[in-house]
Design a protein around this motif. Structure first.
Motif, mmCIF file in Angstrom:
data_model
loop_
_atom_site.group_PDB
_atom_site.id
_atom_site.type_symbol
_atom_site.label_atom_id
_atom_site.label_comp_id
_atom_site.label_asym_id
_atom_site.label_seq_id
_atom_site.Cartn_x
_atom_site.Cartn_y
_atom_site.Cartn_z
ATOM 1 N N GLY A 469 27.152 35.889 -110.174
ATOM 2 C CA GLY A 469 27.018 37.033 -109.276
ATOM 3 C C GLY A 469 27.387 38.338 -109.941
ATOM 4 O O GLY A 469 26.726 39.364 -109.731
ATOM 5 N N ALA A 470 28.441 38.336 -110.754
ATOM 6 C CA ALA A 470 28.865 39.560 -111.432
ATOM 7 C C ALA A 470 27.813 40.042 -112.415
ATOM 8 O O ALA A 470 27.518 41.248 -112.510
ATOM 9 N N HIS A 473 24.881 41.327 -110.464
ATOM 10 C CA HIS A 473 25.242 42.638 -109.919
ATOM 11 C C HIS A 473 25.042 43.726 -110.971
ATOM 12 O O HIS A 473 24.460 44.783 -110.689
ATOM 13 N N ASP A 476 21.361 44.379 -111.509
ATOM 14 C CA ASP A 476 20.620 44.728 -110.302
ATOM 15 C C ASP A 476 19.600 43.649 -109.941
ATOM 16 O O ASP A 476 18.426 43.922 -109.710
ATOM 17 N N PRO A 478 19.115 41.239 -107.008
ATOM 18 C CA PRO A 478 19.623 40.917 -105.663
ATOM 19 C C PRO A 478 19.277 39.490 -105.246
ATOM 20 O O PRO A 478 18.242 38.947 -105.626
ATOM 21 N N ARG A 482 25.110 36.760 -103.012
ATOM 22 C CA ARG A 482 25.583 37.149 -104.343
ATOM 23 C C ARG A 482 27.063 37.538 -104.304
ATOM 24 O O ARG A 482 27.476 38.333 -103.464
ATOM 25 N N ASP A 484 29.355 39.766 -105.550
ATOM 26 C CA ASP A 484 29.380 41.021 -106.292
ATOM 27 C C ASP A 484 30.723 41.226 -106.980
ATOM 28 O O ASP A 484 31.750 40.650 -106.598
ATOM 29 N N CYS A 485 30.694 42.066 -107.990
ATOM 30 C CA CYS A 485 31.917 42.385 -108.740
ATOM 31 C C CYS A 485 31.952 43.908 -108.947
ATOM 32 O O CYS A 485 31.708 44.408 -110.054
ATOM 33 N N PRO A 486 32.259 44.675 -107.894
ATOM 34 C CA PRO A 486 32.281 46.140 -108.024
ATOM 35 C C PRO A 486 33.257 46.626 -109.084
ATOM 36 O O PRO A 486 33.045 47.687 -109.678
ATOM 37 N N LEU A 489 31.568 47.372 -112.568
ATOM 38 C CA LEU A 489 30.406 48.245 -112.706
ATOM 39 C C LEU A 489 30.837 49.656 -113.075
ATOM 40 O O LEU A 489 31.842 50.163 -112.569
#
Length: 491
Positions: A469-470, A473, A476, A478, A482, A484-486, A489
């Protein structure tokens, strides 16, 4: 290379293109894949660290003094201060190569210093566990996130997202579990792995006549192919299996090779032939000459050949996802002898520290060379599109970690497979020079982190789906669910 004839070259190249004729691919599926303008494309490079690249022997080594108990430290995979090196300002430290005599049958490996010094600002270690210690299963899960995206591998998802209109969007030079297709039946067939077994000579399998010692007139080839197509429809075999999907698929792929591949002139664009020995009308490009300067052993070193072909496939816009790396057999060259260990990182079963230092050193050297090329060259050779590195992400995919313990005070020991480890990712698309998670010095076990803030958290255990998922992410890509790993980024 200068001893290779056209017949040998074609045999090896054809082996690399075998899945064009027999694999689960259909060129009619292009409309199901996203066509992205070159300026908006991204590139995924997956390096296969076969056999269990242990992060605590790579970029996360633990000092014996950090354990806090000398007796306990003597039973763990830890290092003295003299065995560790680092560069100023880096979040990483790394293990120095052993004394040359310790490598016995191996040529001593290069240091990881150049890699960390040059590319550490874009590197990140993602601490996590895995869900299997079986080689094939663990390798496949490192690429599919253990089914995180309906069973699609990262490379397949990448091909769907960015590979529309590309000739071979997903090229895979790995082995074992690394070449397994995903299990999503709705995936466009052209997004599946195009398995390449002979990278050095792959280009010669993309054209039926180029490179022959005696010239063949194009019009004669066209007539011969027309006659062949007519005969194919009239044979007993053709009449018996006229409705066979496999036969239809084979004929479709034969047409694809004779039309799209030959028209793209990949036989010269992807040719890994020393320009000094070019013959039979084949002329490698100027970029190929640069590859031989940076990887002088590529004619005999299979890992270098894979790396160079991956670069060329990306540079010429043939693929958006490239998989390559160590295989189970050692690299042996005439000049240097045995370079990598038998069964790669898995030689840790026999000698852990020898295998880990040797393979991490060679891994770093390969990635250093690749990243230098990506930073140097414009995508598609077009300055308006910027450097290839600006759109790239490298994921070092490995099976699992290694056991963290040893016999008390042992200077040399063996290790088994362990669920606990981490992954190395290098990209300008993420916040680099960081360790996401950490290592408990009393156990040498890694632990996770908060994916929103990046704060290390010993209570968090992340697995393959979080890594998948990271990376998705950052690229990009989708998909439903997923992870995500904000935190990693860039703004």
């Amino acid at each position: 290379m200068d001893k290779l004839g056209r017949r040998t070259m074609l045999r090896a190249g054809a082996a690399g293109l075998a899945s064009l004729a027999l694999g689960p691919r259909s060129v009619m599926a292009r409309e199901a894949m996203t066509v992205v303008p070159p300026a908006d494309r991204k590139l995924l490079f997956v390096f296969c660290a076969h056999g269990g690249a242990a992060m605590i022997d790579g970029l996360l080594p633990v000092l014996d003094t950090e354990v806090g108990d000398s007796a306990l430290a003597g039973t763990l995979d830890v290092f003295s201060e003299a065995q560790i090196d680092s560069v100023p300002g880096s979040a990483f430290r790394f293990v120095k190569p052993l004394e040359a005599s310790a490598y016995s049958f191996l040529k001593p490996p290069p240091s990881m210093r150049d890699f960390v010094q040059k590319h550490g600002a874009d590197a990140a270690v993602f601490c996590h566990d895995v869900s299997s210690v079986n080689h094939n299963v663990a390798q496949a899960r490192s690429l599919s996130g253990a089914g995180a995206n309906a069973g699609r591998t990262l490379m397949e998802a990448m091909a769907v997202r960015y590979g529309g209109g590309m000739l071979l969007p997903n090229c895979n030079m790995g082995t074992d579990g690394y070449i397994e297709h995903g299990v999503d039946g709705s995936l466009p067939a052209k997004a599946r792995h195009e398995v390449i077994t002979a990278p050095l000579l792959f280009a010669t399998g993309t054209h039926g006549t180029r490179g022959l010692a005696s010239a063949v007139r194009p019009d004669a080839v066209k007539r011969a192919r027309r006659v062949r197509d007519l005969l194919d429809r009239e044979t007993v075999f053709a009449n018996t299996f006229r409705k066979s999907p496999l036969v239809a698929h084979y004929l479709e792929q034969r047409s694809f090779g004779a039309n799209e591949l030959e028209a793209a002139d990949l036989v010269e664009k992807l040719l890994l032939l020393d320009p000094a020995s070019a013959k039979a009308g084949l002329r490698p490009t100027a970029v190929t000459a640069e590859l031989f300067k940076r990887f002088p052993g590529l004619a005999q070193n299979d890992v270098q050949a894979q790396t160079c072909l991956a670069f060329l496939l990306a540079y010429h816009g043939v693929a958006t996802s490239l998989t390559f790396g160590f295989r189970s057999d050692p690299v042996i060259t005439e000049a240097d002898g045995v370079i990598t260990t038998p069964i790669a990182f898995d030689y840790s079963h026999s000698s852990h520290r020898l295998a880990q230092t040797a393979m991490w050193g060679h891994l770093a050297a390969q990635l250093d060379g690749l990243i230098d090329l990506l930073k140097q060259h414009d995508y598609l050779g077009d300055p308006s599109l910027g450097k290839m590195w600006d759109r790239s992400l490298i994921y070092v995919a490995t099976d699992f970690g290694r056991t963290k313990t040893r016999a008390a005070g042992a200077g040399s020991w063996s290790t088994g497979h362990d669920l606990n480890n981490g992954s190395l990712v290098i990209s300008p698309l993420i916040q680099g020079n960081r360790v996401y998670g950490g290592v408990d010095p009393k156990t040498c076990l890694t632990y996770g982190f908060d994916r929103r803030t990046g704060a290390p958290d010993k209570g968090v255990v992340l697995e393959e789906a979080a890594v998948y998922g990271a990376i998705a992410h950052a690229l990009d890509i989708p998909f439903a669910g997923r992870q995500d790993c904000p935190a990693w980024l860039k703004a």
